[in-house]
Scaffold this active site. Structure first.
Site, PDB file in Angstrom:
ATOM      1  N   ARG A  81     -48.776 -10.722   8.773  1.00 40.84           N
ATOM      2  CA  ARG A  81     -48.368 -11.229  10.211  1.00 40.84           C
ATOM      3  C   ARG A  81     -46.910 -10.781  10.127  1.00 40.84           C
ATOM      4  NH1 ARG A  81     -52.759 -14.207   8.520  1.00 40.84           N
ATOM      5  NH2 ARG A  81     -54.315 -13.963  10.264  1.00 40.84           N
ATOM      6  N   HIS A 106     -51.259  -6.837  10.334  1.00 39.71           N
ATOM      7  CA  HIS A 106     -51.834  -5.812   9.625  1.00 39.71           C
ATOM      8  C   HIS A 106     -51.412  -4.398  10.407  1.00 39.71           C
ATOM      9  CE1 HIS A 106     -53.491  -7.958   6.469  1.00 39.71           C
ATOM     10  NE2 HIS A 106     -54.722  -8.342   7.169  1.00 39.71           N
ATOM     11  N   HIS A 178     -57.016  -3.631   1.366  1.00 40.06           N
ATOM     12  CA  HIS A 178     -57.614  -4.898   1.735  1.00 40.06           C
ATOM     13  C   HIS A 178     -59.084  -4.971   1.382  1.00 40.06           C
ATOM     14  CE1 HIS A 178     -58.770  -8.293   3.888  1.00 40.06           C
ATOM     15  NE2 HIS A 178     -57.535  -8.377   4.879  1.00 40.06           N
ATOM     16  N   GLN A 285     -51.534 -11.884  -1.453  1.00 37.89           N
ATOM     17  CA  GLN A 285     -52.374 -12.829  -0.327  1.00 37.89           C
ATOM     18  C   GLN A 285     -53.834 -13.067  -1.109  1.00 37.89           C
ATOM     19  OE1 GLN A 285     -50.996 -13.749   2.475  1.00 37.89           O
ATOM     20  NE2 GLN A 285     -52.724 -14.556   3.492  1.00 37.89           N
ATOM     21  N   GLU A 312     -54.410  -9.137  -2.145  1.00 42.22           N
ATOM     22  CA  GLU A 312     -53.554  -7.987  -1.362  1.00 42.22           C
ATOM     23  C   GLU A 312     -52.114  -8.276  -1.752  1.00 42.22           C
ATOM     24  OE1 GLU A 312     -54.512  -8.940   2.905  1.00 42.22           O
ATOM     25  OE2 GLU A 312     -56.042 -10.172   1.986  1.00 42.22           O
TER      26      GLU A 312
END
Ligand code: BGC
Length: 347
Positions: A81, A106, A178, A285, A312
């Site tokens: 973000r 993204h 992802h 992430q 990620e």
């Protein structure tokens, strides 16, 4: 050893999409499509010598065109973000594509996950190089960014992604993949019994919109502590505000050390499959597929939230707003480099 190419589908505008299967001849094969740089399948051998596909996916190009959940996709120009879709670079404010609660997620409305990439096959390396040129101003980002991602499978059972990007202006760049992993196979349900360890003592908590607040907190004594391997499900439903807000883990970890190093390892006793992640990125992430869209399936069974985990590798989310985070700024003419490996092993 081989790279196999076959037609996968046709986009509404008539352009053809191909599937490339990279096979290392030693039990690992990875299928990718040039739409979105999507990893559609990762086949590995389990402890009984049977093949399992350990990533979630969709059944066809038409399904992938729903562009929901970024299933297996390449993410750019900016993973995760950017608050308000705004950042200031050398005194100039930029507004980039807003696609979630007034924020940019993204890469904006049509990020790299929705682009058709040009592919070069490198047969003797079991690799494909996917390239895409993002024009100056695409999704509001400054500069023409030329991006190349080399996807390869190595002899020792790693799936490796080498990212490179160059821009003709100062810009921001934060690329990732992802993929949604389930080490028992994509249709095998909950990942709660699969264990995870993360080479990190610190994570970045989020506000209610999933935006890092700027704090970098110790995992000590919290459900975020994966320094020693534990089942993903052990604490996922714990009474902790950061987990309740997102229905599970959806947080960036500050990976210990610098340079290309160990970041995480996941294991399943049931399948005997282990996957370790190595990266040169500062953050990763952990996303436990809390908001997996309904109706996603590659075979007969629809996936549910917590049927997969994403790891990620990235620069921390919203880093332009927090000067103490590693920077996503890419100088004019400089080369963005990022290497991530997913190494598979049988326990
Ligand atoms: C984000 C989640 C988001 C998901 C979309 C993850 O990288 O951290 O908040 O819902 O991507 O699939």
């Amino acid at each position: 050893m081989a790279v196999t190419k076959k037609l996968y589908g046709t986009l509404p505008d008539g352009r053809e999409v191909y599937s490339y299967i990279l096979d290392n001849g030693n039990g690992l094969s990875v299928a990718v499509i040039n739409y979105g740089g999507i990893v559609t399948n990762i086949y590995v051998k389990d402890k009984d010598g049977n093949t399992r596909d350990v990533v979630l996916g969709r059944a066809s190009l038409e399904e992938y065109l729903k562009n929901d959940g970024y299933i297996g996709a390449a993410i750019g120009r900016h993973a995760n973000r950017i608050a308000g879709g705004k950042f200031t670079l050398s005194g100039k404010e930029y507004n980039v594509g807003i696609n979630e609660n007034g924020n940019s997620l993204h890469g904006g409305v049509a990020g790299f996950d929705q682009k058709l990439w040009y592919v070069t096959e490198i047969e003797d390396e079991n690799a494909v190089v996917l390239t895409y040129t993002s024009e100056d101003g695409e999704e509001g980002f400054p500069g023409k960014l030329v991006t190349a991602m080399k996807y390869s499978v190595t002899d020792d059972n790693a799936f490796r992604i080498d990212y490179r990007a160059v821009c003709d202006k100062e810009t921001v760049c934060n690329l990732t993949n992802h993929s949604y992993f389930n080490l028992n196979g994509h249709e095998s349900g909950s990942i709660y019994d699969q264990t995870l360890s993360i080479n990190s003592g610190f994570y970045t908590p989020n506000d209610a919109e999933g935006m890092p607040t700027g704090e970098v907190l110790s995992v000590e004594g919290t459900p975020f502590d994966f320094r020693a391997a534990k089942p993903i499900g052990r604490d996922i439903n714990a009474d902790h505000e950061q987990l309740k807000l997102f229905g599970g883990y959806d947080h960036n970890y500050a990976i210990n050390g610098r340079g290309f190093r160990f970041a995480a390892e996941a294991r399943s006793e049931e399948s005997g499959i282990a996957m370790s992640v190595y990266t040169d990125q500062p953050g990763m992430q952990l996303y436990t597929s809390n908001g997996l869209p309904e109706g996603v399936k590659k075979g007969d069974k629809e996936y549910k939230p917590h049927d997969a985990f994403c790891l990620e590798t990235q620069v921390f989310p919203n880093a332009m707003a927090h000067s103490h985070y590693p920077s996503p700024i890419l100088g004019k003419g400089r080369t963005y480099r990022h290497v991530t490996e997913y190494r598979f092993e049988v326990l």
